[in-house]
Design a protein around this motif. Structure first.
Motif, mmCIF file in Angstrom:
data_model
loop_
_atom_site.group_PDB
_atom_site.id
_atom_site.type_symbol
_atom_site.label_atom_id
_atom_site.label_comp_id
_atom_site.label_asym_id
_atom_site.label_seq_id
_atom_site.Cartn_x
_atom_site.Cartn_y
_atom_site.Cartn_z
ATOM 1 N N SER A 7 0.830 -1.187 0.000
ATOM 2 C CA SER A 7 0.000 0.000 0.000
ATOM 3 C C SER A 7 0.873 1.249 0.000
ATOM 4 O O SER A 7 1.837 1.328 0.761
ATOM 5 C CB SER A 7 -0.892 0.007 1.244
ATOM 6 O OG SER A 7 -1.548 1.238 1.379
ATOM 7 N N ARG A 9 -0.732 4.150 0.542
ATOM 8 C CA ARG A 9 -1.467 4.927 1.544
ATOM 9 C C ARG A 9 -1.050 4.525 2.958
ATOM 10 O O ARG A 9 -0.939 5.368 3.839
ATOM 11 C CB ARG A 9 -2.965 4.701 1.358
ATOM 12 C CG ARG A 9 -3.823 5.519 2.301
ATOM 13 C CD ARG A 9 -5.296 5.420 1.941
ATOM 14 N NE ARG A 9 -5.520 6.118 0.682
ATOM 15 C CZ ARG A 9 -6.306 5.683 -0.302
ATOM 16 N NH1 ARG A 9 -6.963 4.567 -0.179
ATOM 17 N NH2 ARG A 9 -6.442 6.388 -1.404
ATOM 18 N N TYR A 10 -0.833 3.243 3.164
ATOM 19 C CA TYR A 10 -0.412 2.706 4.464
ATOM 20 C C TYR A 10 0.850 1.878 4.234
ATOM 21 O O TYR A 10 0.765 0.676 3.967
ATOM 22 C CB TYR A 10 -1.504 1.819 5.079
ATOM 23 C CG TYR A 10 -2.815 2.529 5.312
ATOM 24 C CD1 TYR A 10 -2.993 3.325 6.440
ATOM 25 C CD2 TYR A 10 -3.871 2.415 4.414
ATOM 26 C CE1 TYR A 10 -4.193 3.986 6.674
ATOM 27 C CE2 TYR A 10 -5.069 3.067 4.634
ATOM 28 C CZ TYR A 10 -5.224 3.846 5.756
ATOM 29 O OH TYR A 10 -6.414 4.500 5.971
ATOM 30 N N TYR A 117 -7.339 -0.360 7.140
ATOM 31 C CA TYR A 117 -6.625 -1.473 6.502
ATOM 32 C C TYR A 117 -7.552 -2.388 5.702
ATOM 33 O O TYR A 117 -7.169 -2.898 4.645
ATOM 34 C CB TYR A 117 -5.862 -2.305 7.530
ATOM 35 C CG TYR A 117 -4.792 -1.552 8.274
ATOM 36 C CD1 TYR A 117 -3.887 -0.733 7.609
ATOM 37 C CD2 TYR A 117 -4.677 -1.667 9.652
ATOM 38 C CE1 TYR A 117 -2.895 -0.042 8.295
ATOM 39 C CE2 TYR A 117 -3.687 -0.987 10.354
ATOM 40 C CZ TYR A 117 -2.807 -0.183 9.668
ATOM 41 O OH TYR A 117 -1.827 0.488 10.351
ATOM 42 N N GLU A 120 -8.334 -0.614 2.434
ATOM 43 C CA GLU A 120 -7.148 -0.621 1.582
ATOM 44 C C GLU A 120 -6.848 -2.024 1.061
ATOM 45 O O GLU A 120 -6.459 -2.197 -0.099
ATOM 46 C CB GLU A 120 -5.943 -0.051 2.342
ATOM 47 C CG GLU A 120 -4.694 0.095 1.503
ATOM 48 C CD GLU A 120 -4.785 1.165 0.419
ATOM 49 O OE1 GLU A 120 -3.795 1.298 -0.328
ATOM 50 O OE2 GLU A 120 -5.819 1.849 0.281
ATOM 51 N N ARG A 123 -9.131 -2.598 -1.762
ATOM 52 C CA ARG A 123 -8.686 -1.840 -2.946
ATOM 53 C C ARG A 123 -7.508 -2.546 -3.637
ATOM 54 O O ARG A 123 -7.482 -2.664 -4.863
ATOM 55 C CB ARG A 123 -8.275 -0.420 -2.544
ATOM 56 C CG ARG A 123 -9.439 0.483 -2.305
ATOM 57 C CD ARG A 123 -8.977 1.930 -2.121
ATOM 58 N NE ARG A 123 -10.138 2.765 -1.872
ATOM 59 C CZ ARG A 123 -10.211 3.706 -0.960
ATOM 60 N NH1 ARG A 123 -9.167 3.976 -0.210
ATOM 61 N NH2 ARG A 123 -11.305 4.404 -0.794
#
Length: 172
Positions: A7, A9-10, A117, A120, A123
């Motif tokens: 990820s 984003r994370y 989480y 995500e 996704r």
């Protein structure tokens, strides 16, 4: 080919191929009633013996080697610790059209829920399904009472329809 989805984003989040070293953590995900209470498939956590999970992890890895896999299962890792499982529980091909559909899902330990989480992971899974596996359609099936997962899917912009089932399922 082993899967590793990171990820952006994370950065602490990774979805990856499970290994034999993950068996204990995967089993702990499946035998925890807090994780399985809202799952339409895992209705008897007691059946997840170490031997059964070892076989599952092995089949997951083998399936990822297939040209057209029938499932893609991964572990969800947060800060280097397995905190859940996810992927495509099944992938099917319509014999008449040749179109491929996969059913996505994620199951997380309580310690990492509510932090984004799950969203995500879904996704990453759907991106992989369309971009790498070249699926034509992705669904997400859950019990109607699984409001946390319904919320995740709504945040992704998916709209569901009720599919009557013994337990009251929703397909998004």
């Amino acid at each position: 080919m082993p899967i590793s989805l990171r990820s952006t984003r994370y950065p602490e989040l990774e979805l990856r191929t499970a290994t034999s070293e993950d068996v204990t953590a995967v089993r702990e995900v499946f035998v925890n009633p807090a994780n399985t209470a809202l799952d339409p498939v895992v209705n008897d956590p007691a059946v997840f013996t170490v031997e059964k999970v070892e076989g599952m992890v092995k089949r997951w890895a083998e399936s990822q080697q297939d040209e057209k896999p029938v499932r893609i299962s991964v572990v969800v890792v947060v800060d280097g610790v397995v905190q859940g499982v996810g992927g495509m529980g099944w992938i099917s091909t319509d014999e008449a059209t040749g179109k491929r559909t996969g059913d996505a899902g994620v199951m997380l330990n309580e310690a990492v829920r509510g932090k984004g989480y799950g969203l995500e992971a879904m996704r990453l899974t759907t991106d992989y399904a369309f971009d790498v596996l070249k699926l034509d359609k992705v669904t997400a099936t859950m019990l109607a009472k699984n409001t946390p997962m319904i919320g995740v899917m709504r945040k992704m912009g998916w709209n569901g329809r009720h599919i009557p089932a013994e337990e009251g399922g929703i397909r998004l």
